[in-house]
Design a protein around this motif. Structure first.
Motif, PDB file in Angstrom:
ATOM      1  N   CYS A 120      24.480  57.748  44.258  1.00  0.00           N
ATOM      2  CA  CYS A 120      25.089  56.877  45.265  1.00  0.00           C
ATOM      3  C   CYS A 120      25.116  57.574  46.627  1.00  0.00           C
ATOM      4  O   CYS A 120      25.625  58.701  46.736  1.00  0.00           O
ATOM      5  N   LYS A 228      12.258  49.730  47.164  1.00  0.00           N
ATOM      6  CA  LYS A 228      13.692  49.626  47.474  1.00  0.00           C
ATOM      7  C   LYS A 228      14.358  48.552  46.611  1.00  0.00           C
ATOM      8  O   LYS A 228      13.777  47.499  46.348  1.00  0.00           O
ATOM      9  N   ILE A 229      15.567  48.832  46.175  1.00  0.00           N
ATOM     10  CA  ILE A 229      16.371  47.867  45.417  1.00  0.00           C
ATOM     11  C   ILE A 229      17.797  47.865  45.961  1.00  0.00           C
ATOM     12  O   ILE A 229      18.236  48.830  46.606  1.00  0.00           O
ATOM     13  N   ASN A 230      18.505  46.771  45.706  1.00  0.00           N
ATOM     14  CA  ASN A 230      19.930  46.706  46.026  1.00  0.00           C
ATOM     15  C   ASN A 230      20.704  47.384  44.902  1.00  0.00           C
ATOM     16  O   ASN A 230      20.565  47.015  43.732  1.00  0.00           O
ATOM     17  N   ILE A 232      24.417  48.824  43.354  1.00  0.00           N
ATOM     18  CA  ILE A 232      25.878  48.803  43.362  1.00  0.00           C
ATOM     19  C   ILE A 232      26.362  49.961  42.500  1.00  0.00           C
ATOM     20  O   ILE A 232      26.067  50.024  41.297  1.00  0.00           O
ATOM     21  N   GLU A 239      27.868  49.172  47.886  1.00  0.00           N
ATOM     22  CA  GLU A 239      26.531  48.585  47.863  1.00  0.00           C
ATOM     23  C   GLU A 239      25.614  49.337  48.819  1.00  0.00           C
ATOM     24  O   GLU A 239      26.000  49.646  49.948  1.00  0.00           O
ATOM     25  N   SER A 240      24.391  49.611  48.355  1.00  0.00           N
ATOM     26  CA  SER A 240      23.424  50.334  49.168  1.00  0.00           C
ATOM     27  C   SER A 240      22.025  49.819  48.848  1.00  0.00           C
ATOM     28  O   SER A 240      21.785  49.214  47.796  1.00  0.00           O
ATOM     29  N   VAL A 241      21.092  50.064  49.747  1.00  0.00           N
ATOM     30  CA  VAL A 241      19.673  49.828  49.497  1.00  0.00           C
ATOM     31  C   VAL A 241      19.030  51.196  49.295  1.00  0.00           C
ATOM     32  O   VAL A 241      19.084  52.061  50.180  1.00  0.00           O
TER      33      VAL A 241
END
Length: 252
Positions: A120, A228-230, A232, A239-241
């Motif tokens: 994260c 790239k993915i979303n 959590i 939340e991040s990319v």
């Protein structure tokens, strides 16, 4: 007493017949056609009438990669590409196609689901996620993209000609080793001058705007597989990319 020697050729034939019998249900069409992000616009394929293909990894490939990692005698990723990609000279591979091909090899070898460990960006805790790699977006190059291609440097108001790096030149783009970043190799000319010594000295003195434009043209980050993915985070729920990492278990 006369020595009777076994018929080696006959023995080998019988062995091969038995191997073939045991593997009679092995799928015959192991190779899969692929559509590269570059659309093969910049390659001279060994067979221009046929597509580029990938095949699944074998147990021999897996063992070879493990051996290469321990010996450090060559790049295991490039070895795998050379073994599993067909109808393409791997040394001429454009880097936008490299990542795409690695994911396709992973997909045809182990299936579309990939269990990745993502750190994260906010709380730095690790989470395991399941990614369907077949659903990652692929951005193909447009019809009008050429290699090499001329661009205009807006600050110094000069034109320059840029080309794509190939896999055999990847070492010159090692951003973590500043001594090996040699962008001048991929600049064909600046304002008509093709002298590499002149080009290298000009690049050293370019303003950031012009230099970043050259780097963007060399790497073309807008094209290729979008990893790239979303994300959590399971710990902080932030939340991040993030990019899907190619970890140690990607090819195992």
């Amino acid at each position: 007493m006369q020595d009777i020697k076994p018929n080696t050729e006959q023995s080998e034939n019988l062995t091969q017949e038995e191997v073939d019998r045991i593997l009679e249900n092995l799928p015959t069409e192991l190779e899969t056609d692929v559509n590269l992000p570059s659309r093969c616009k910049f390659y001279s394929l060994p067979d221009p009438a046929s597509p580029v293909t990938v095949r699944p990894m074998t147990f021999e490939d897996e063992k070879a990669i493990a051996t290469i990692k321990k010996s450090d005698r060559m790049n295991p990723i490039n070895y795998l590409l050379a073994k599993c990609v067909g109808n393409l000279n791997i040394s001429d591979l454009i880097l936008m196609d490299k990542l795409y091909l690695l994911y396709k090899i992973r997909e045809v070898s182990y299936g579309t689901e990939y269990k990745a460990v993502i750190t994260c960006p906010k709380c730095e805790s690790d989470s395991e996620v399941n990614v369907d790699i077949s659903k990652l977006l692929v951005n193909e190059v447009p019809d009008d993209l050429t290699d090499p291609r001329k661009i205009h440097l807006p600050v110094i108001k000069k034109d320059t000609t840029i080309r794509f790096p190939r896999l055999k030149e990847e070492k010159y783009l090692d951003f973590f080793e500043k001594k090996s970043v040699q962008f001048w190799r991929f600049v064909e000319d600046i304002d008509g001058n093709r002298d590499k010594k002149v080009i290298a000295k000009v690049l050293e003195k370019l303003p950031l705007t012009d230099m970043h434009l050259i780097i963007s043209e060399i790497t073309k980050p807008d094209y290729g597989l979008d990893s790239k993915i979303n994300f959590i985070c399971g710990e902080c729920e932030g939340e991040s990319v993030v990019n899907v990492p190619i970890g140690e278990n990607f090819f195992s």
